[in-house]
Design a protein around this motif. Structure first.
Motif, PDB file in Angstrom:
ATOM      1  N   ASP A 103       1.148  -0.963  -0.056  1.00 25.83           N
ATOM      2  CA  ASP A 103      -0.008  -0.033   0.240  1.00 25.83           C
ATOM      3  C   ASP A 103       0.589   1.347  -0.062  1.00 25.83           C
ATOM      4  O   ASP A 103       1.675   1.174   0.581  1.00 25.83           O
ATOM      5  CB  ASP A 103      -0.772  -0.194   1.621  1.00 25.83           C
ATOM      6  CG  ASP A 103      -1.549  -1.268   1.247  1.00 25.83           C
ATOM      7  OD1 ASP A 103      -2.429  -1.063   0.717  1.00 25.83           O
ATOM      8  OD2 ASP A 103      -1.477  -1.846   2.325  1.00 25.83           O
ATOM      9  N   VAL A 104       0.405   2.514  -0.743  1.00 24.47           N
ATOM     10  CA  VAL A 104       0.994   3.750  -0.569  1.00 24.47           C
ATOM     11  C   VAL A 104       0.269   4.337  -0.115  1.00 24.47           C
ATOM     12  O   VAL A 104      -0.732   4.714  -0.682  1.00 24.47           O
ATOM     13  CB  VAL A 104       2.072   4.212  -1.832  1.00 24.47           C
ATOM     14  CG1 VAL A 104       1.441   4.322  -2.632  1.00 24.47           C
ATOM     15  CG2 VAL A 104       2.672   5.147  -1.737  1.00 24.47           C
ATOM     16  N   GLU A 105       0.702   5.893   0.593  1.00 25.42           N
ATOM     17  CA  GLU A 105       0.175   7.049   0.982  1.00 25.42           C
ATOM     18  C   GLU A 105       0.898   8.465   0.642  1.00 25.42           C
ATOM     19  O   GLU A 105       1.991   8.433   0.787  1.00 25.42           O
ATOM     20  CB  GLU A 105       0.089   6.920   2.500  1.00 25.42           C
ATOM     21  CG  GLU A 105      -0.617   7.607   3.060  1.00 25.42           C
ATOM     22  CD  GLU A 105      -1.292   7.688   4.687  1.00 25.42           C
ATOM     23  OE1 GLU A 105      -1.498   8.314   5.048  1.00 25.42           O
ATOM     24  OE2 GLU A 105      -0.458   6.566   5.040  1.00 25.42           O
ATOM     25  N   ILE A 106      -0.146   9.063  -0.549  1.00 24.50           N
ATOM     26  CA  ILE A 106       0.596  10.270  -0.885  1.00 24.50           C
ATOM     27  C   ILE A 106       0.695  11.179  -0.150  1.00 24.50           C
ATOM     28  O   ILE A 106      -1.386  11.390   0.220  1.00 24.50           O
ATOM     29  CB  ILE A 106       0.165  10.538  -2.338  1.00 24.50           C
ATOM     30  CG1 ILE A 106       0.131   9.306  -3.252  1.00 24.50           C
ATOM     31  CG2 ILE A 106       0.811  11.653  -2.961  1.00 24.50           C
ATOM     32  CD1 ILE A 106      -0.436   8.522  -4.717  1.00 24.50           C
ATOM     33  N   LEU A 107       1.285  11.889   0.986  1.00 23.90           N
ATOM     34  CA  LEU A 107       0.883  12.847   1.294  1.00 23.90           C
ATOM     35  C   LEU A 107       1.352  14.054   0.769  1.00 23.90           C
ATOM     36  O   LEU A 107       1.233  15.390   1.199  1.00 23.90           O
ATOM     37  CB  LEU A 107       2.071  13.058   2.699  1.00 23.90           C
ATOM     38  CG  LEU A 107       2.212  11.873   3.522  1.00 23.90           C
ATOM     39  CD1 LEU A 107       3.378  11.242   4.431  1.00 23.90           C
ATOM     40  CD2 LEU A 107       1.284  11.228   4.012  1.00 23.90           C
ATOM     41  N   VAL A 158       5.718  10.011   0.303  1.00 29.50           N
ATOM     42  CA  VAL A 158       4.842   8.810   0.476  1.00 29.50           C
ATOM     43  C   VAL A 158       5.139   8.121   1.459  1.00 29.50           C
ATOM     44  O   VAL A 158       6.498   8.078   1.842  1.00 29.50           O
ATOM     45  CB  VAL A 158       5.037   7.983  -0.863  1.00 29.50           C
ATOM     46  CG1 VAL A 158       4.964   9.500  -2.036  1.00 29.50           C
ATOM     47  CG2 VAL A 158       6.282   7.425  -1.200  1.00 29.50           C
ATOM     48  N   ILE A 159       4.296   7.402   1.991  1.00 29.54           N
ATOM     49  CA  ILE A 159       4.856   6.390   2.770  1.00 29.54           C
ATOM     50  C   ILE A 159       3.855   5.042   2.039  1.00 29.54           C
ATOM     51  O   ILE A 159       2.931   4.829   2.331  1.00 29.54           O
ATOM     52  CB  ILE A 159       3.600   6.193   4.461  1.00 29.54           C
ATOM     53  CG1 ILE A 159       4.136   8.062   4.875  1.00 29.54           C
ATOM     54  CG2 ILE A 159       3.802   5.283   5.348  1.00 29.54           C
ATOM     55  CD1 ILE A 159       3.256   8.148   6.260  1.00 29.54           C
ATOM     56  N   MET A 160       5.421   4.787   2.886  1.00 28.52           N
ATOM     57  CA  MET A 160       4.937   3.217   1.753  1.00 28.52           C
ATOM     58  C   MET A 160       4.592   1.500   3.105  1.00 28.52           C
ATOM     59  O   MET A 160       5.105   1.776   3.935  1.00 28.52           O
ATOM     60  CB  MET A 160       6.173   2.565   1.113  1.00 28.52           C
ATOM     61  CG  MET A 160       6.304   2.720  -0.351  1.00 28.52           C
ATOM     62  SD  MET A 160       8.383   2.938  -0.983  1.00 28.52           S
ATOM     63  CE  MET A 160       8.144   1.374  -0.873  1.00 28.52           C
ATOM     64  N   HIS A 161       3.455   1.343   2.871  1.00 26.39           N
ATOM     65  CA  HIS A 161       3.489  -0.022   4.064  1.00 26.39           C
ATOM     66  C   HIS A 161       3.530  -1.578   3.286  1.00 26.39           C
ATOM     67  O   HIS A 161       3.416  -1.047   2.453  1.00 26.39           O
ATOM     68  CB  HIS A 161       2.170   0.290   3.865  1.00 26.39           C
ATOM     69  CG  HIS A 161       1.321   1.597   4.615  1.00 26.39           C
ATOM     70  ND1 HIS A 161       1.200   2.152   5.579  1.00 26.39           N
ATOM     71  CD2 HIS A 161       0.749   2.424   3.933  1.00 26.39           C
ATOM     72  CE1 HIS A 161       0.500   3.432   6.050  1.00 26.39           C
ATOM     73  NE2 HIS A 161       0.223   3.459   4.753  1.00 26.39           N
TER      74      HIS A 161
END
Length: 84
Positions: free
Chosen positions: A39-43, A72-75
């Motif tokens: 998963d990736v979260e784009i900040l 980005v935060i990579m999960h």
């Protein structure tokens, strides 16, 4: 900040289905670096791009990418998250 390109690796999806595995299928490219995650979260701001004339946007052949200069935060499942 450098541009990042995020796309889904279709080959990994097929391999996961075929072999019953759960390898990360999302690729985050920054410069010459490729990192993989579930998963990736784009900040921040980003844009989804589809290539003109069906030509690949990236050398791997991706024709649809998310482009961003934001962090980005990579999960990763079962591992620590990674901010780039």
């Amino acid at each position: 900040m450098a541009k990042k390109y995020i796309h889904v690796n279709q080959h990994k999806i097929r391999a996961n289905l075929k072999h019953g595995t759960d390898e990360p299928v999302i690729t985050v490219k920054e410069g010459k670096s490729n990192k993989y995650c579930h998963d990736v979260e784009i900040l921040g701001p980003s844009v989804v791009k589809y290539s003109e004339n069906g030509k690949p946007i990236l050398s791997c052949g991706a024709r649809v990418v998310i482009e961003t200069e934001s962090d980005v935060i990579m999960h990763h499942r079962g591992e620590n998250n990674e901010k780039i």
